[in-house]
Write a protein that holds these residues in place. Structure first.
Motif, PDB file in Angstrom:
ATOM      1  N   HIS A   1      30.997  33.779  87.441  1.00 43.94           N
ATOM      2  CA  HIS A   1      30.968  35.152  87.930  1.00 43.94           C
ATOM      3  C   HIS A   1      29.858  35.930  87.236  1.00 43.94           C
TER       4      HIS A   1
ATOM      5  N   GLU B   1      26.536  43.031 100.912  1.00 46.74           N
ATOM      6  CA  GLU B   1      27.634  43.200  99.962  1.00 46.74           C
ATOM      7  C   GLU B   1      28.106  44.647  99.880  1.00 46.74           C
ATOM      8  N   SER B   2      29.363  44.872 100.328  1.00 51.23           N
ATOM      9  CA  SER B   2      30.055  46.154 100.164  1.00 51.23           C
ATOM     10  C   SER B   2      29.415  47.329 100.900  1.00 51.23           C
TER      11      SER B   2
ATOM     12  N   TRP C   1      37.678  40.922  99.848  1.00 49.48           N
ATOM     13  CA  TRP C   1      36.695  40.478  98.855  1.00 49.48           C
ATOM     14  C   TRP C   1      35.744  39.530  99.561  1.00 49.48           C
ATOM     15  N   THR C   2      34.672  39.118  98.891  1.00 47.91           N
ATOM     16  CA  THR C   2      33.565  38.466  99.588  1.00 47.91           C
ATOM     17  C   THR C   2      33.989  37.210 100.342  1.00 47.91           C
TER      18      THR C   2
ATOM     19  N   TRP D   1      24.594  38.536  88.237  1.00 50.07           N
ATOM     20  CA  TRP D   1      25.109  37.604  89.248  1.00 50.07           C
ATOM     21  C   TRP D   1      24.101  36.527  89.607  1.00 50.07           C
TER      22      TRP D   1
ATOM     23  N   ILE E   1      23.429  41.152  97.206  1.00 48.76           N
ATOM     24  CA  ILE E   1      24.139  41.575  95.995  1.00 48.76           C
ATOM     25  C   ILE E   1      23.883  43.050  95.652  1.00 48.76           C
TER      26      ILE E   1
ATOM     27  N   HIS F   1      26.824  45.648  95.258  1.00 52.32           N
ATOM     28  CA  HIS F   1      28.030  45.230  94.545  1.00 52.32           C
ATOM     29  C   HIS F   1      28.534  46.308  93.591  1.00 52.32           C
TER      30      HIS F   1
ATOM     31  N   THR G   1      33.853  48.528 100.115  1.00 50.56           N
ATOM     32  CA  THR G   1      33.487  48.511  98.707  1.00 50.56           C
ATOM     33  C   THR G   1      34.697  48.760  97.818  1.00 50.56           C
TER      34      THR G   1
END
Length: 568
Positions: A112, A206-207, A246-247, A339, A372, A375, A434
């Motif tokens: 992670h 992402e988000s 979540w992703t 990440w 990313i 995030h 998000t």
């Protein structure tokens, strides 16, 4: 000597450990209330002050008729620690999703990128130690606290949302009907294919939820995606079901047409990492690979995190590239975030991958990309964005949203300029709503929905469709947008949003809360997802398997119109 001198300099009341214990408890209480209730931060000292005032008035820690101290360990220590865990998770993510916790524990979290949360986790642990020490001291010296804290322990356990969620999941084991969703699942099957199937570029941002498009709340952060949407078909009202937040859950929902219900106890080696991810269902990659597509996945983070590599490799993708493979190709090997790759680097490699696939002239291709920049909690804006937008303060998520939106638009324009998007469907979607960010209060002030738009091959410009839908509906919508025919416009639990409104989505037919309540009772769909990981002693017999495969839209139980007790 120095400590004794400092002690004499303090006011007399502060020399007594009673006030330090009460202060520690008051500060922790205030922080917990502010975090969970979303009160402004200035309410923290008011709550702590009220607590200290109550302690002074009731003489907590110094009763008028004291009894000898007792060396006891309070029953409330564990309930307090569990509440501390909940507050930490709530502070980190905004919405505590037990499904995400269970899934990540089994799918793998070693790679992670959340190292920036380690400092916060350390501070939380130190705060909890101070709280538990203060509470233990208070219970030992004040007999009134010893008498009342067992009841307090029960109240803390009963009120903890973390434990409430666990009991809801446990209820699925004894429910009368644990197959409500499974009966609605339609195994995806392509009935008709176009003569000249288009390529597919699927961009997960992402988000970057569509809620950011509200200019009154968020300014122009989403403007580049709005401009991109004017050239295609934008879908509004794509909500977030439980187990899609979540992703990995968002990608599986949109590519497999089903929420990601963790394997849990169905995994025959519960304390070992998963070897497959949702092996019991066919997903977008499985169907496209059967149609001759060459499929690639590119993401800046590790493919080992949360089973991403396992999912794509197990569902038809020939090329799976993440941090481990792509970082070696960077001109500057130091240009990485916690990440992995920044999005400008990732998009450069995405262009190269599409160039490679296009040059092979070996049938249609499909590329899935995961960014990313957006995030939570603060984002990871790329250097290209900093050069364009100016200095990043490290906190403002809208800066990162603008970065992600601009980079996505720039990528599409770059590919168009090179002629690489001819006969190509471009899909732009958020992977999920998000989590807690700097504008969290504004985000949760109204309804929220995910980003979903289609551009390119066969897609009209400037079209907007509002449907109450969810991420599972993206799966059949993408297939039909590519020209593939589906029976009843359905795949998995999803319904194509390109079909008429007479083909109702699950959300339109049963409501978001109704579906979530049913999901908490569901176990048949969970078994379907993880078929092959079910221990032999719990596998279904042939007759039961036939029953599952013979799908029906409504059963006699469903025809009553009743809803689960939890939403009545």
């Amino acid at each position: 000597m120095l400590g004794r001198q400092l002690g004499h300099q303090l006011p007399a009341p502060l020399r007594h450990p009673r006030w330090w214990a009460l202060l520690a408890i008051g500060l922790c209480l205030g922080y917990a209330v502010v975090t969970v209730s979303l009160l402004p931060f200035w309410a923290l000292p008011l709550i702590a002050g009220a607590w200290l005032g109550a302690g002074w008035l009731l003489r907590w820690g110094a009763p008028r008729r004291p009894r000898p101290p007792a060396r006891v360990w309070p029953w409330s220590l564990l309930p307090l620690a569990l509440w501390g865990l909940y507050v930490y998770l709530n502070d980190s993510f905004g919405i505590v999703d037990l499904g995400a916790i269970f899934f990540h524990l089994q799918a793998g979290i070693s790679d992670h990128g959340g190292s920036d949360r380690l400092v916060a986790a350390t501070l939380y642990c130190l705060s909890m130690l101070a709280l538990l020490a203060a509470f233990t001291w208070l219970a030992r010296v004040d007999h009134r606290w010893r008498l009342g804290e067992r009841l307090l322990a029960l109240v803390l356990l009963a009120s903890n949302p973390l434990l409430y969620g666990m009991t809801q999941r446990g209820a699925a084991i004894v429910t009368d009907d644990g197959a409500w969703l499974d009966r609605r699942y339609v195994a995806p099957m392509i009935e008709e294919a176009p003569s000249d199937p288009p390529n597919l570029l699927l961009l997960y941002l992402e988000s970057i939820e569509r809620t950011y498009a509200d200019q009154e709340r968020f300014g122009d952060a989403y403007a580049d995606l709005d401009l991109l949407g004017e050239r295609g078909h934008v879908f509004e009202g794509v909500r977030q079901l439980d187990n899609t937040g979540w992703t990995m859950a968002g990608m599986i929902a949109s590519q497999c047409g089903t929420p990601l219900m963790p394997a849990g106890l169905l995994h025959d080696r519960q304390f070992s990492p998963l070897e497959k991810v949702v092996p019991g269902v066919d997903c977008l990659g499985d169907l496209l690979s059967e149609q001759g597509y060459r499929l690639s996945y590119l993401g800046g983070a590790s493919t080992g995190f949360a089973g991403k590599g396992l999912f794509y490799e197990g569902h038809g993708f020939e090329t799976v590239l993440g941090r481990e493979q792509l970082s070696e190709r960077l001109e500057n090997p130091e240009y990485l975030n916690n990440w992995g790759l920044y999005d400008d680097s990732l998009y450069d490699f995405t262009v190269e991958e599409i160039q490679r696939l296009d040059a092979e002239h070996d049938g249609p291709w499909g590329v899935v990309n995961l960014t990313i920049a957006g995030h939570a909690p603060n984002g990871y804006p790329a250097q290209a964005c900093i050069d364009r937008q100016g200095e990043f303060d490290g906190v403002d998520i809208l800066y990162s949203v603008e970065c992600s939106a601009w980079l996505a638009r720039d990528l599409v324009e770059r590919l168009e300029a090179e002629g690489l998007l001819e006969n190509t469907l471009v899909v732009v979607a958020s992977d999920h709503l998000t989590m807690r960010v700097s504008v969290w209060d504004q985000l949760i002030a109204g309804e929220r929905d995910n980003t979903f738009m289609l551009l390119g091959h066969g897609i009209g410009a400037g079209v907007r469709t509002y449907r109450e839908a969810s991420m599972v509906d993206l799966f059949p919508t993408i297939l039909e947008a590519m020209g593939f025919g589906l029976d009843g416009h359905r795949a998995g639990l999803g319904v194509s949003l390109l079909a008429g409104e007479e083909h109702a989505t699950l959300v339109e037919a049963h409501g978001l809360e109704g579906i979530n309540a049913r999901m908490r009772e569901e176990n048949a769909l969970q078994k379907r997802l993880w078929e092959g990981l079910v221990p032999q002693g719990r596998s279904e017999d042939a007759a039961e398997q036939e029953r599952r495969d013979a799908q029906v839209v409504e059963s006699p139980l469903d025809a009553t119109g009743e809803v689960p007790a939890s939403v009545q």
